[in-house]
Scaffold this motif. Structure first.
Motif, PDB file in Angstrom:
ATOM      1  N   ASP A   1      70.761   2.445 -11.685  1.00  0.00           N
ATOM      2  CA  ASP A   1      70.184   3.762 -11.376  1.00  0.00           C
ATOM      3  C   ASP A   1      70.032   4.634 -12.609  1.00  0.00           C
ATOM      4  N   ARG A   2      70.164   4.047 -13.790  1.00  0.00           N
ATOM      5  CA  ARG A   2      70.005   4.801 -15.034  1.00  0.00           C
ATOM      6  C   ARG A   2      69.213   3.992 -16.045  1.00  0.00           C
ATOM      7  N   LEU A   3      68.603   4.694 -16.987  1.00  0.00           N
ATOM      8  CA  LEU A   3      67.827   4.035 -18.027  1.00  0.00           C
ATOM      9  C   LEU A   3      68.774   3.331 -18.997  1.00  0.00           C
ATOM     10  N   GLY A   4      68.637   2.017 -19.098  1.00  0.00           N
ATOM     11  CA  GLY A   4      69.504   1.258 -19.995  1.00  0.00           C
ATOM     12  C   GLY A   4      69.352   1.679 -21.444  1.00  0.00           C
ATOM     13  N   THR A   5      68.129   2.009 -21.844  1.00  0.00           N
ATOM     14  CA  THR A   5      67.889   2.431 -23.232  1.00  0.00           C
ATOM     15  C   THR A   5      68.743   3.633 -23.604  1.00  0.00           C
ATOM     16  N   ALA A   6      68.892   4.575 -22.658  1.00  0.00           N
ATOM     17  CA  ALA A   6      69.686   5.775 -22.927  1.00  0.00           C
ATOM     18  C   ALA A   6      71.182   5.468 -22.982  1.00  0.00           C
ATOM     19  N   LEU A   7      71.604   4.337 -22.413  1.00  0.00           N
ATOM     20  CA  LEU A   7      73.020   3.971 -22.402  1.00  0.00           C
ATOM     21  C   LEU A   7      73.423   3.134 -23.604  1.00  0.00           C
ATOM     22  N   LEU A   8      72.458   2.603 -24.341  1.00  0.00           N
ATOM     23  CA  LEU A   8      72.770   1.696 -25.440  1.00  0.00           C
ATOM     24  C   LEU A   8      73.699   2.304 -26.497  1.00  0.00           C
TER      25      LEU A   8
ATOM     26  N   ALA B   1      66.317   2.632 -29.751  1.00  0.00           N
ATOM     27  CA  ALA B   1      66.711   3.359 -28.544  1.00  0.00           C
ATOM     28  C   ALA B   1      66.796   4.854 -28.822  1.00  0.00           C
ATOM     29  N   GLU B   2      67.358   5.216 -29.970  1.00  0.00           N
ATOM     30  CA  GLU B   2      67.473   6.633 -30.315  1.00  0.00           C
ATOM     31  C   GLU B   2      66.104   7.267 -30.465  1.00  0.00           C
ATOM     32  N   GLN B   3      65.169   6.553 -31.063  1.00  0.00           N
ATOM     33  CA  GLN B   3      63.822   7.093 -31.236  1.00  0.00           C
ATOM     34  C   GLN B   3      63.181   7.390 -29.880  1.00  0.00           C
ATOM     35  N   VAL B   4      63.322   6.488 -28.926  1.00  0.00           N
ATOM     36  CA  VAL B   4      62.752   6.681 -27.601  1.00  0.00           C
ATOM     37  C   VAL B   4      63.425   7.847 -26.885  1.00  0.00           C
ATOM     38  N   VAL B   5      64.752   7.888 -26.930  1.00  0.00           N
ATOM     39  CA  VAL B   5      65.492   8.930 -26.220  1.00  0.00           C
ATOM     40  C   VAL B   5      65.182  10.308 -26.794  1.00  0.00           C
ATOM     41  N   VAL B   6      65.134  10.429 -28.109  1.00  0.00           N
ATOM     42  CA  VAL B   6      64.837  11.717 -28.739  1.00  0.00           C
ATOM     43  C   VAL B   6      63.447  12.201 -28.337  1.00  0.00           C
TER      44      VAL B   6
ATOM     45  N   LEU C   1      76.173   3.996 -26.155  1.00  0.00           N
ATOM     46  CA  LEU C   1      77.551   3.914 -25.663  1.00  0.00           C
ATOM     47  C   LEU C   1      78.043   2.476 -25.590  1.00  0.00           C
ATOM     48  N   ARG C   2      77.120   1.520 -25.716  1.00  0.00           N
ATOM     49  CA  ARG C   2      77.480   0.113 -25.523  1.00  0.00           C
ATOM     50  C   ARG C   2      77.369  -0.730 -26.784  1.00  0.00           C
ATOM     51  N   VAL C   3      76.550  -0.299 -27.730  1.00  0.00           N
ATOM     52  CA  VAL C   3      76.272  -1.122 -28.907  1.00  0.00           C
ATOM     53  C   VAL C   3      77.075  -0.604 -30.097  1.00  0.00           C
ATOM     54  N   ALA C   4      77.803  -1.483 -30.733  1.00  0.00           N
ATOM     55  CA  ALA C   4      78.703  -1.080 -31.821  1.00  0.00           C
ATOM     56  C   ALA C   4      77.966  -0.726 -33.100  1.00  0.00           C
ATOM     57  N   GLY C   5      76.825  -1.357 -33.339  1.00  0.00           N
ATOM     58  CA  GLY C   5      76.095  -1.094 -34.578  1.00  0.00           C
ATOM     59  C   GLY C   5      76.707  -1.771 -35.783  1.00  0.00           C
ATOM     60  N   SER C   6      77.365  -2.919 -35.564  1.00  0.00           N
ATOM     61  CA  SER C   6      78.058  -3.603 -36.655  1.00  0.00           C
ATOM     62  C   SER C   6      77.211  -4.665 -37.344  1.00  0.00           C
ATOM     63  N   THR C   7      76.031  -4.986 -36.786  1.00  0.00           N
ATOM     64  CA  THR C   7      75.128  -5.944 -37.421  1.00  0.00           C
ATOM     65  C   THR C   7      73.772  -5.293 -37.633  1.00  0.00           C
ATOM     66  N   ASP C   8      72.958  -5.909 -38.474  1.00  0.00           N
ATOM     67  CA  ASP C   8      71.615  -5.374 -38.694  1.00  0.00           C
ATOM     68  C   ASP C   8      70.819  -5.351 -37.395  1.00  0.00           C
ATOM     69  N   GLY C   9      70.995  -6.373 -36.574  1.00  0.00           N
ATOM     70  CA  GLY C   9      70.290  -6.415 -35.299  1.00  0.00           C
ATOM     71  C   GLY C   9      70.702  -5.290 -34.376  1.00  0.00           C
ATOM     72  N   GLN C  10      72.007  -5.054 -34.296  1.00  0.00           N
ATOM     73  CA  GLN C  10      72.493  -3.967 -33.450  1.00  0.00           C
ATOM     74  C   GLN C  10      72.008  -2.616 -33.951  1.00  0.00           C
ATOM     75  N   ARG C  11      71.999  -2.446 -35.248  1.00  0.00           N
ATOM     76  CA  ARG C  11      71.520  -1.171 -35.800  1.00  0.00           C
ATOM     77  C   ARG C  11      70.031  -0.983 -35.522  1.00  0.00           C
ATOM     78  N   ARG C  12      69.303  -2.077 -35.517  1.00  0.00           N
ATOM     79  CA  ARG C  12      67.876  -1.988 -35.182  1.00  0.00           C
ATOM     80  C   ARG C  12      67.698  -1.564 -33.725  1.00  0.00           C
ATOM     81  N   VAL C  13      68.510  -2.125 -32.835  1.00  0.00           N
ATOM     82  CA  VAL C  13      68.451  -1.753 -31.424  1.00  0.00           C
ATOM     83  C   VAL C  13      68.792  -0.279 -31.248  1.00  0.00           C
ATOM     84  N   LEU C  14      69.840   0.171 -31.898  1.00  0.00           N
ATOM     85  CA  LEU C  14      70.253   1.574 -31.774  1.00  0.00           C
ATOM     86  C   LEU C  14      69.185   2.526 -32.287  1.00  0.00           C
ATOM     87  N   ALA C  15      68.570   2.181 -33.424  1.00  0.00           N
ATOM     88  CA  ALA C  15      67.541   3.053 -33.993  1.00  0.00           C
ATOM     89  C   ALA C  15      66.339   3.163 -33.066  1.00  0.00           C
TER      90      ALA C  15
END
Length: 375
Positions: A158-165, A183-188, A167-181
């Motif tokens: 019942d919630r947008l997964g992109t907005a939850l990322l 998701a943040e761009q879309v949410v902003v 809180l779920r993604v550590a950002g410890s790899t280049d791939g994770q940081r790419r996902v976070l960036a």
């Protein structure tokens, strides 16, 4: 999101299968006006934008789509399990490039997100799917590019997964940081929205001072004018100049009077020797014209929005959603407002998406795109 220059902005809305729209993909510029007669689906486009904005801000699906049955494409039948739904999405451009968000939503028998996909440059960064209809969860997989290619975990349906990322993604790899960036761009981009629909019948009454953020219906217009005339003198003067073009009679300025009981009443100043005209005496068109002009000439500090605090203001772009942008206005007032929008939005800090019955008056104005919809 520390790359300079590019502000996250929604550049396309997709109504792949929603209400009267099928396969709809609409590009959005600095000022985009959807034009068409009643029933053409122009308000529906703005409805989808606002719904995505709510989801981007963390709202539950039922808040974003309060009438899910009305979102199902007209004539759509049920599948073997009695399910019906709709599909929407958007594209966001910004510091990390082009990012696409697509949603598949089940409206009946119960409202839930059954599929979500976040992609960038053709690479899938997040995907979700409903695996067990008996549980209020979707199975999510996001890009990792570490020891494992993806990370899998359940997310609420019942919630947008992109907005939850975040809180779920550590950002410890280049791939994770790419996902976070991404998701943040879309949410902003989605969060930076101000839906505006001035209500003249509520704007005429005097208001108490102190509330200096303009509400969606603009009913506290006098309190906001009381603030802007001292804090934003240059923009307030420009508002007065615009008022001369959209209000009847000679307008010397836009001001505020304090009544005996402490309440504030907005007025139009007139020529020397003439009494000011209280805004309560103006017609609906003049009131809507003034309110929309004020919205275009202010920003997040004055409008009742919640901008993304984690992103510098210089990298944000606020989008005003104005359904019925031409409601109660004559052609001259619409041209003046559209020209003001084109001028203001050229700077990049503000964007406008509106709906009008007839876009002819705005079609030739620089910086304004008119999208004609046919029933």
């Amino acid at each position: 999101m520390d790359s300079p220059g590019t502000r996250p902005t929604v550049t396309e809305l997709r109504l792949s299968s929603f209400a009267s729209h099928r396969g709809g993909a609409f590009g959005l510029g600095p000022v985009t006006l959807f034009a068409g007669p009643s029933g053409s689906g122009k308000s529906t486009v703005l409805q989808v934008y606002e719904a995505l904005a709510r989801l981007g801000g963390g709202a539950e699906l039922a808040e974003a789509f309060p009438d899910p049955g009305g979102c199902v494409p007209e004539g759509a039948g049920e599948d073997a399990e009695g399910r019906r739904g709709f599909r929407v999405g958007c594209t966001v451009n910004g510091p990390v490039g082009t990012v696409r968000l697509d949603l598949a939503v089940q409206a009946e028998p119960e409202l839930r997100i059954v599929g979500e996909r976040l992609t960038s440059d053709g690479h899938v960064l997040l995907s979700t799917a409903l695996r067990d209809p008996g549980r209020s969860r979707v199975q999510a997989a996001w890009y990792t590019a570490g020891d494992a290619a993806v990370t899998r975990a359940p997310l609420p349906d019942d919630r947008l997964g992109t907005a939850l990322l975040p809180l779920r993604v550590a950002g410890s790899t280049d791939g994770q940081r790419r996902v976070l960036a991404a998701a943040e761009q879309v949410v902003v981009a989605l969060r930076s929205v101000f839906p505006c629909d001035p209500q003249p019948h509520r704007m005429r009454a005097p208001v108490l001072p102190g509330e200096g953020r303009l509400r969606r219906g603009c009913d506290n217009l006098a309190a906001v004018l009381h603030r802007t005339r001292t804090e934003c003198a240059r923009r307030h003067a420009r508002l007065a100049a615009v008022a001369r073009e959209g209000c009847a009679g000679a307008v010397a300025g836009v001001g505020v009077e304090e009544l005996a009981d402490g309440r504030l009443r907005a007025v139009l100043g007139r020529a020397a020797g003439r009494r000011a005209t209280p805004l309560e005496r103006l017609g609906d068109g003049e009131l809507r014209f003034l309110a929309l002009a004020l919205v275009l000439l202010t920003g997040p500090g004055v409008l009742a929005v919640d901008p993304a605090a984690e992103v510098p203001g210089a990298l944000q772009s606020l989008t005003v959603l104005a359904d019925g942008f031409d409601r109660c206005l004559d052609g001259g007032q619409l041209r003046e407002l559209a020209a003001l929008a084109g001028s203001v939005c050229a700077g990049g800090h503000l964007r406008l998406v509106g709906a009008v019955g007839d876009g002819a008056a705005a079609r030739s104005i620089e910086g304004v795109t008119v999208v004609d919809l046919v029933p």
